[in-house]
Design an enzyme around this catalytic site. Structure first.
Site, PDB file in Angstrom:
ATOM      1  N   SER A 106      17.873 -12.133  64.854  1.00 21.09           N
ATOM      2  CA  SER A 106      17.709 -12.774  63.553  1.00 21.09           C
ATOM      3  C   SER A 106      17.677 -11.685  62.476  1.00 21.09           C
ATOM      4  O   SER A 106      17.588 -10.507  62.793  1.00 21.09           O
ATOM      5  CB  SER A 106      16.387 -13.553  63.564  1.00 21.09           C
ATOM      6  OG  SER A 106      16.167 -14.193  62.334  1.00 21.09           O
ATOM      7  N   LYS A 107      17.789 -12.057  61.239  1.00 20.71           N
ATOM      8  CA  LYS A 107      17.661 -11.090  60.143  1.00 20.71           C
ATOM      9  C   LYS A 107      17.384 -11.832  58.861  1.00 20.71           C
ATOM     10  O   LYS A 107      17.834 -12.979  58.694  1.00 20.71           O
ATOM     11  CB  LYS A 107      18.963 -10.299  59.981  1.00 20.71           C
ATOM     12  CG  LYS A 107      18.777  -8.994  59.261  1.00 20.71           C
ATOM     13  CD  LYS A 107      18.236  -7.940  60.202  1.00 20.71           C
ATOM     14  CE  LYS A 107      18.123  -6.588  59.587  1.00 20.71           C
ATOM     15  NZ  LYS A 107      18.015  -5.554  60.625  1.00 20.71           N
TER      16      LYS A 107
END
Ligand code: GLU
Length: 475
Positions: A106-107
């Protein structure tokens, strides 16, 4: 710059992914499932600041949930956009798989220049962003665990953790909702420098194998190698500091926003960092030659180049002129897919980002485990280890007196007697992770005639693991 020929960052990651899957035997459906980003949430929120309302745009992208929680940093920069967060989220999936951190990728990002705001304003903005994400479980100890990235650090992580805990007062594992926190807020020793430390351990592992050193057209050890670092932020600074202070490397170039420093006899990293803290940049630093144009130094002769700032800094416009023999990608995506091809043709060896900068998420993993177990690493064992070591020392000393032999050296005794504390354990876990992951890439690189580079090898290992995980779930 001839950037128009370049694919976007997200496309660049896809091109590299496609190169690897072409060598694998995945069903097209599974290949597509792994490639795509599962979801990207965009939020726009207003914060009352300086007598008006300012609207901010933020993102949290989830690339793959084959393992949960998903993991990845939150970036603060004006350049943040959906394409970038998605590329970075994808890289997190592969990075975690490669270093066996049990997370999906994720980011997050917020379009903001943090230098334009006072600390209390940043706190307000961060808490509001965290609120937006937490209420959708995009910050959550068992679902999505952010961490620092460019423009954020332990201060922001402390605000995020506190915001989550205010919203979830009965969650006993609340502190595990974010990593990279200060020690007094549930952080772990060694997290701040972890990415830089990981770069050092990666290079040490590279220099343990003669075949790899030969491939890069080098010889010998890290000692005396000329290193140029692009970006003296948290990652570049720690990598350069450790390599010069502990491994005898010479930092011959430092590239920053306001130009570059060059000195073939080696630059004192600590002194430059102090200068930057005082003056806001490297210009005027007295003990090295200053170049207005950073590309003079990026393209200078050296053994090892460490891009440690932004994506895309080595691209089609400059790849041909890069003279380093070995590039280690301390940043995410610093080499575009096109530049990667150019450099490979020139025989440059590239240690890819998903491996090279994985030290950060590795120590984040340790922090998350620490938070879930609610106890500092080493707290139970340390004194017991020391007591057992003392028993051996006492017995050895008794025997040596009996046999008329010399005494044990004080240095041996004090080192042998010291039980491992949290920092030693974190370093040992990080070193082991970096060595093991490198070996898994190297086996593919050396073992398959159709794999010409470490990046493709890294993707093969990582995608293989993600695919295995999806298959095991019956997808
Ligand atoms: N932002 C860092 C990275 O790109 C760390 C991520 C984390 O610790 O979750 O790897």
């Amino acid at each position: 710059m001839a950037r128009h020929k370049e694919p976007s960052f997200r496309e660049s990651v896809d091109i590299m992914f496609n190169r690897a899957v072409a060598l694998m035997d995945l069903s097209p459906g599974l290949e597509e499932k792994i490639r795509v980003c599962n979801a990207t949430y965009t939020v726009r929120f207003g914060v009352r600041l300086r007598g008006g309302i300012q609207t901010f745009t933020g993102y949290r992208s989830v690339h793959s949930e084959h393992m949960e929680p998903v993991k990845g940093g939150i970036r603060y920069a004006t350049s943040v956009n959906q394409d970038e967060v998605e590329a970075l989220a994808a890289l997190m999936t592969y990075k975690c798989a490669l270093v066996e951190a049990p997370f999906g990728g994720s980011k997050g990002g917020l379009c903001i220049d943090p230098r334009e705001y006072e600390e209390h304003e940043l706190e307000q903005i961060t808490r509001r962003f965290a609120y937006e994400l937490a209420k959708r479980d995009l910050i959550h100890p068992s679902q999505n665990v952010p961490a620092p990235d460019m423009g954020t650090g332990e201060r922001e992580m402390a605000w995020i953790a506190d915001q989550y805990m205010r919203m979830n007062t009965t969650d006993i594992n609340g502190r595990a909702c974010v990593t990279g926190k200060p020690i007094n807020q549930g952080g772990i020793q060694g997290r701040t420098e972890a990415t830089g430390r990981g770069v050092q351990y990666a290079l040490r592992e590279f220099f343990r194998d003669k075949t790899d050193i030969d491939k890069a057209g080098m010889s010998g050890k890290l000692d005396g190698k000329r290193v140029i670092v692009q970006g003296l932020g948290n990652v570049g600074y720690h990598a350069a500091k450790f390599l010069s202070e502990e491994d005898g490397a010479l930092i011959t170039g430092i590239i920053e926003r306001d130009g570059a420093l060059h000195d073939e006899s080696g630059i004192n990293v600590e002194a430059v960092r102090e200068w930057m803290n005082k003056h806001g940049g490297i210009a005027g630093y007295p003990d090295a030659r200053h170049h207005e144009d950073g590309s003079d130094v990026l393209e200078a002769e050296c053994d090892i180049l460490i891009p440690a700032a932004m994506e895309g800094v080595i691209n089609l416009s400059n790849a041909k002129r890069i003279k380093a023999k070995l590039i280690i990608e301390a940043a995410n995506g610093p080499i575009t897919a096109g530049a990667d091809e150019v450099l490979q043709k020139k025989g440059v060896v590239i240690i890819p980002d998903m491996y090279a900068n994985a030290g950060g998420v590795t120590v984040s993993y340790f922090e998350w485990v620490k938070n879930l177990s609610h106890i500092r690493f080493g707290r139970m064992q340390r004194r017991s280890e020391e007591a057992r070591a003392q028993l051996i020392i006492d017995e050895l000393e008794r025997l040596s007196v009996e046999k008329g032999m010399g005494a044990l050296s004080e240095r041996f005794k004090s080192e042998y007697l010291r039980g491992a504390g949290e920092l030693e354990l974190v370093r040992s876990g990080l070193d082991d992770t970096m060595r093991t992951a490198y070996q898994s890439m190297r086996d593919v690189w050396h073992g398959r005639s159709d794999v010409a580079d470490l990046r493709t090898a890294a993707y093969l290992v990582a995608i293989g693991r993600v695919a295995g995980s999806y298959r095991a779930k019956g997808l």
